[in-house]
Motif scaffolding. Structure first.
Motif, PDB file in Angstrom:
ATOM      1  N   ASP A  28       0.816  -1.209   0.000  1.00 57.78           N
ATOM      2  CA  ASP A  28       0.000   0.000   0.000  1.00 57.78           C
ATOM      3  C   ASP A  28       0.855   1.267   0.000  1.00 57.78           C
ATOM      4  N   TYR A  29       2.137   1.108   0.099  1.00 54.06           N
ATOM      5  CA  TYR A  29       3.038   2.247   0.240  1.00 54.06           C
ATOM      6  C   TYR A  29       3.899   2.407  -1.021  1.00 54.06           C
ATOM      7  N   THR A  30       4.292   3.652  -1.268  1.00 52.89           N
ATOM      8  CA  THR A  30       5.199   3.906  -2.388  1.00 52.89           C
ATOM      9  C   THR A  30       6.566   3.304  -2.114  1.00 52.89           C
TER      10      THR A  30
ATOM     11  N   LEU B 115       6.286   5.376   3.741  1.00 51.30           N
ATOM     12  CA  LEU B 115       7.275   4.305   3.883  1.00 51.30           C
ATOM     13  C   LEU B 115       6.727   3.202   4.789  1.00 51.30           C
ATOM     14  N   LYS B 116       6.791   1.964   4.343  1.00 47.16           N
ATOM     15  CA  LYS B 116       6.318   0.832   5.137  1.00 47.16           C
ATOM     16  C   LYS B 116       7.507   0.072   5.731  1.00 47.16           C
TER      17      LYS B 116
ATOM     18  N   SER C  23      13.369  -7.161  -2.729  1.00 45.57           N
ATOM     19  CA  SER C  23      12.592  -6.772  -3.910  1.00 45.57           C
ATOM     20  C   SER C  23      12.865  -5.350  -4.384  1.00 45.57           C
ATOM     21  N   ILE C  24      13.640  -4.585  -3.647  1.00 50.33           N
ATOM     22  CA  ILE C  24      13.879  -3.185  -4.021  1.00 50.33           C
ATOM     23  C   ILE C  24      14.925  -3.115  -5.131  1.00 50.33           C
TER      24      ILE C  24
ATOM     25  N   ASP D  28      17.224   6.846   2.076  1.00 49.31           N
ATOM     26  CA  ASP D  28      17.076   8.244   2.509  1.00 49.31           C
ATOM     27  C   ASP D  28      15.878   8.382   3.445  1.00 49.31           C
ATOM     28  N   LEU D  29      14.746   7.808   3.049  1.00 46.41           N
ATOM     29  CA  LEU D  29      13.528   7.916   3.844  1.00 46.41           C
ATOM     30  C   LEU D  29      13.619   7.118   5.140  1.00 46.41           C
ATOM     31  N   LEU D  30      14.227   5.936   5.080  1.00 54.51           N
ATOM     32  CA  LEU D  30      14.355   5.101   6.274  1.00 54.51           C
ATOM     33  C   LEU D  30      15.198   5.802   7.329  1.00 54.51           C
TER      34      LEU D  30
END
Length: 447
Positions: A90-92, A405-406, A428-429, A439-441
């Motif tokens: 559900d997350y980008t 972010l999930k 899977s990234i 960056d987001l993590l």
């Protein structure tokens, strides 16, 4: 028995039982030296014995091949069932654990093999019953396990299933008078199956290098389910010392068994791979389970187990076994994928790709080592990230959500877990998106 005789006996057994077919090429001495951690002299002496007795023949500058032999007929019988949990994205941005990198999967090769299997030569697959799994697939799995994990097994010890859950269903039925132990936190399928059948079990806390052997000895139970190669979700790897201690525990009394789920065993990056527990077992006490979910892709829905020989007949005698639910054409495709060498090439390629990813991730996290602690990164496609800068779990999850972010908390798998920890899956990234994910993590957990 000396090592070369053990190797000779194992290879001879596989040839006689039909796991190797006429003119199949045996692994090179260099391959076996790498996978089995024995000298080329040992391998050469084993091959010389096989050569002298006519089981194999050599081709100059090519290697050793299997001679033409009369193979004993194979008895077949088995079943399957179950489902594996998939997580809807559900997350980008997402660090999910149940997915693999499909960007580099050889789809053209898989399509080619699929067309080949649905051609006329394989029409017989539509009318025959393959309860234990397709004969050729079990042959190829036996060879693959021996060459890659040191697991010694004939094809008739191998059972094909749709998932770890389904294979555990069989194991629970085979060992219905036994008492069980599982790790805590535990890999979900084992716990789910035991609870489904209302079987009482004991949980044993996990240490950084596997379960505490004293806890096992004091449990007064006789079956333990473990994931020694790369535990889910902690990522811990059981040491060779604990593996041998666990085997000694199993040998002390009859009817003690170890269920080894060789989870993520294909991918180990910074240290030499440890052998499968089953490869060390000299008294047939290990039930070995693995899947193609990580090596190929999860929705293939194909797993397999190796039963000790004395449990194979018990398995055949089980009543009310369902027919095998893994499509027989899919089994044939995977068998060809293994036999042609495409599987080994794909594994080697993906091992390098995943190693490149985890190396990049560790490099990005290093400047934050006073705020973020990493564990379980030496193998597999996930690791555990613990926040040590004072942020609460709720705070971290809210900050991640605002960044689309999930991330999955360790508390999902262990309700008693008190640290602010997350199970970070990176398989899977795509590498091209790894920088933005990191960056987001980092921003969500430190910032």
């Amino acid at each position: 028995m000396t090592l070369y005789l053990e190797l000779y006996e194992s290879l001879k057994s596989q040839i006689i039982s039909g796991d190797y077919e006429t003119d199949d090429k045996l692994p090179s001495k260099r391959q076996l030296e790498k996978h089995l951690n024995v000298s080329q002299t040992t391998i050469e002496r084993a091959y010389e014995l096989l050569l002298d007795e006519g089981f194999i023949y050599s081709k100059p500058r090519s290697g050793y091949y299997v001679s033409k032999l009369e193979v004993l007929p194979v008895v077949r019988k088995t079943q399957i069932e179950s489902d594996e949990k998939t997580i809807e994205q559900d997350y980008t941005y997402s660090f999910e654990t149940a997915q693999v990198d499909l960007e580099h999967f050889p789809f053209d090769t898989f399509r080619k093999l699929s067309r080949q299997v649905f051609d006329a030569p394989y029409e017989h697959l539509l009318n025959e019953d393959y309860n234990e799994g397709l004969y050729e697939l079990r042959q190829q799995i036996a060879k693959y396990l021996f060459n890659s994990r040191g697991v010694s097994a004939s094809h008739d010890q191998i059972i094909i299933g749709s998932s770890t859950n389904q294979l555990m269903e069989y194991v629970v039925r085979l060992l219905n008078n036994h008492t069980f132990m599982i790790e805590s936190p535990s890999y979900p399928p084992a716990k789910m199956v035991l609870e489904k059948h209302r079987i009482d079990y004991m949980t044993l806390p996990l240490e950084s290098d596997g379960i505490n052997i004293d806890d096992v000895k004091n449990s007064h139970r006789d079956v333990i389910f473990i994931t020694p190669s790369h535990h889910f979700p902690t990522g811990s790897v059981m040491t060779i010392e604990k593996r041998t201690q666990l085997l000694k525990w199993a040998y002390e009394k009859e009817n003690r068994y170890i269920i080894e789920d060789d989870y993520d065993s294909e991918f180990r990056y910074f240290k030499k791979p440890l052998p499968a527990l089953q490869s060390l077992d000299t008294e047939s006490r290990v039930i070995y389970i693995s899947t193609f979910s990580k090596a190929l892709f999860p929705m293939l829905r194909m797993a397999y187990m190796v039963l000790p020989k004395h449990l194979v007949e018990d398995f055949h005698r089980l009543k009310y076994k369902e027919s095998n639910t893994v499509p027989v054409h899919t089994q044939q495709i995977v068998a060809l994928f293994l036999r042609s060498g495409h599987f080994d090439r794909h594994l080697n390629k993906m091992r390098n790709i995943y190693e490149k990813k985890i190396t990049y991730i560790m490099k990005r996290l290093k400047p934050y080592e006073t705020e973020l602690t990493v564990s379980g990164e030496q193998a597999g496609m996930h690791f555990v990230l613990t926040v040590t800068n004072g942020r609460t779990l709720d705070d971290c999850l809210k900050r991640a959500k605002t960044r689309d972010l999930k991330i999955e908390p360790m508390k999902t798998y262990d309700k008693n877990h008190t640290d602010v920890s997350f199970v970070i899956g990176f398989g899977s990234i795509p590498f091209s998106q790894l920088e933005s994910h990191m960056d987001l993590l980092i921003d969500a957990l430190t910032g």
